[in-house]
Design a protein around this motif. Structure first.
Motif, PDB file in Angstrom:
ATOM      1  N   THR A   1       6.075  11.748   3.856  1.00  0.00           N
ATOM      2  CA  THR A   1       4.834  11.452   3.872  1.00  0.00           C
ATOM      3  C   THR A   1       3.701  11.276   2.947  1.00  0.00           C
ATOM      4  O   THR A   1       4.666  11.229   1.822  1.00  0.00           O
ATOM      5  CB  THR A   1       4.364  13.440   4.319  1.00  0.00           C
ATOM      6  OG1 THR A   1       4.888  14.382   3.006  1.00  0.00           O
ATOM      7  CG2 THR A   1       4.709  14.235   5.294  1.00  0.00           C
ATOM      8  N   MET A   2       2.762  11.003   3.384  1.00  0.00           N
ATOM      9  CA  MET A   2       1.568  10.526   2.282  1.00  0.00           C
ATOM     10  C   MET A   2       1.398  11.927   0.825  1.00  0.00           C
ATOM     11  O   MET A   2       1.196  11.573  -0.059  1.00  0.00           O
ATOM     12  CB  MET A   2       0.258  10.065   3.272  1.00  0.00           C
ATOM     13  CG  MET A   2       0.255   8.916   3.876  1.00  0.00           C
ATOM     14  SD  MET A   2       0.500   7.856   2.850  1.00  0.00           S
ATOM     15  CE  MET A   2      -1.097   7.371   1.972  1.00  0.00           C
TER      16      MET A   2
ATOM     17  N   SER B   1       1.311  -1.132  -0.152  1.00  0.00           N
ATOM     18  CA  SER B   1       0.353   0.185  -0.656  1.00  0.00           C
ATOM     19  C   SER B   1       0.960   1.376   0.019  1.00  0.00           C
ATOM     20  O   SER B   1       1.923   1.208   0.111  1.00  0.00           O
ATOM     21  CB  SER B   1      -0.879  -0.197   1.091  1.00  0.00           C
ATOM     22  OG  SER B   1      -0.290   0.228   1.973  1.00  0.00           O
TER      23      SER B   1
ATOM     24  N   THR C   1       0.402   3.705   1.862  1.00  0.00           N
ATOM     25  CA  THR C   1       0.873   4.550   3.723  1.00  0.00           C
ATOM     26  C   THR C   1       1.977   2.709   3.994  1.00  0.00           C
ATOM     27  O   THR C   1       2.670   3.815   4.668  1.00  0.00           O
ATOM     28  CB  THR C   1      -0.635   4.041   4.448  1.00  0.00           C
ATOM     29  OG1 THR C   1      -1.569   4.225   3.784  1.00  0.00           O
ATOM     30  CG2 THR C   1       0.085   4.073   5.954  1.00  0.00           C
ATOM     31  N   GLU C   2       2.330   2.148   3.781  1.00  0.00           N
ATOM     32  CA  GLU C   2       3.127   0.890   4.117  1.00  0.00           C
ATOM     33  C   GLU C   2       4.600   2.193   2.973  1.00  0.00           C
ATOM     34  O   GLU C   2       5.542   1.523   3.932  1.00  0.00           O
ATOM     35  CB  GLU C   2       2.989  -0.248   3.409  1.00  0.00           C
ATOM     36  CG  GLU C   2       3.938  -1.064   3.968  1.00  0.00           C
ATOM     37  CD  GLU C   2       3.912  -2.843   3.668  1.00  0.00           C
ATOM     38  OE1 GLU C   2       4.712  -3.898   3.347  1.00  0.00           O
ATOM     39  OE2 GLU C   2       2.664  -2.865   3.324  1.00  0.00           O
TER      40      GLU C   2
ATOM     41  N   SER D   1       5.158   4.712   2.280  1.00  0.00           N
ATOM     42  CA  SER D   1       5.115   5.898   3.216  1.00  0.00           C
ATOM     43  C   SER D   1       6.217   5.662   4.346  1.00  0.00           C
ATOM     44  O   SER D   1       6.816   6.578   5.084  1.00  0.00           O
ATOM     45  CB  SER D   1       4.234   6.099   3.077  1.00  0.00           C
ATOM     46  OG  SER D   1       4.253   7.709   3.700  1.00  0.00           O
ATOM     47  N   GLU D   2       5.476   5.110   5.062  1.00  0.00           N
ATOM     48  CA  GLU D   2       6.265   4.516   6.678  1.00  0.00           C
ATOM     49  C   GLU D   2       7.474   4.193   5.857  1.00  0.00           C
ATOM     50  O   GLU D   2       8.181   4.283   7.204  1.00  0.00           O
ATOM     51  CB  GLU D   2       5.129   3.368   7.240  1.00  0.00           C
ATOM     52  CG  GLU D   2       4.329   3.966   8.003  1.00  0.00           C
ATOM     53  CD  GLU D   2       3.376   3.284   8.626  1.00  0.00           C
ATOM     54  OE1 GLU D   2       3.336   1.641   8.191  1.00  0.00           O
ATOM     55  OE2 GLU D   2       1.443   3.702   8.751  1.00  0.00           O
TER      56      GLU D   2
END
Length: 77
Positions: free
Chosen positions: A28-29, A17, A19-20, A22-23
């Protein structure tokens, strides 16, 4: 001249994803969205390296060059 960012393609191939990613990369997203949507004017090599590490790929898997002729032909199609 157009540089195409293929992060979406690599995310799909890796079943990851946004989000994954990004982390894992530590951005940042919002900044990842700017990259994904092709609106970025530049990318730091350290960010590109982190993206490639997270996606287990080469820079050429993420970045693609298209000449102006190719870009115009796609726009007309």
């Amino acid at each position: 001249m157009a540089i195409i960012i293929n992060i979406d393609v690599m995310l799909a191939k890796r079943k990851m994803s946004v989000t994954e990613l990004s982390e894992r990369v530590g951005i940042t997203m919002a900044n990842l969205s700017i990259l994904k949507n092709g609106k970025a004017k530049a990318i730091r090599l350290s960010t590109l390296e982190a993206i490639c590490k997270a996606l287990d790929c080469q820079p050429g898997d993420v970045l693609e060059y298209q000449s102006d002729d190719d870009t115009e032909a796609e726009a007309k199609a």
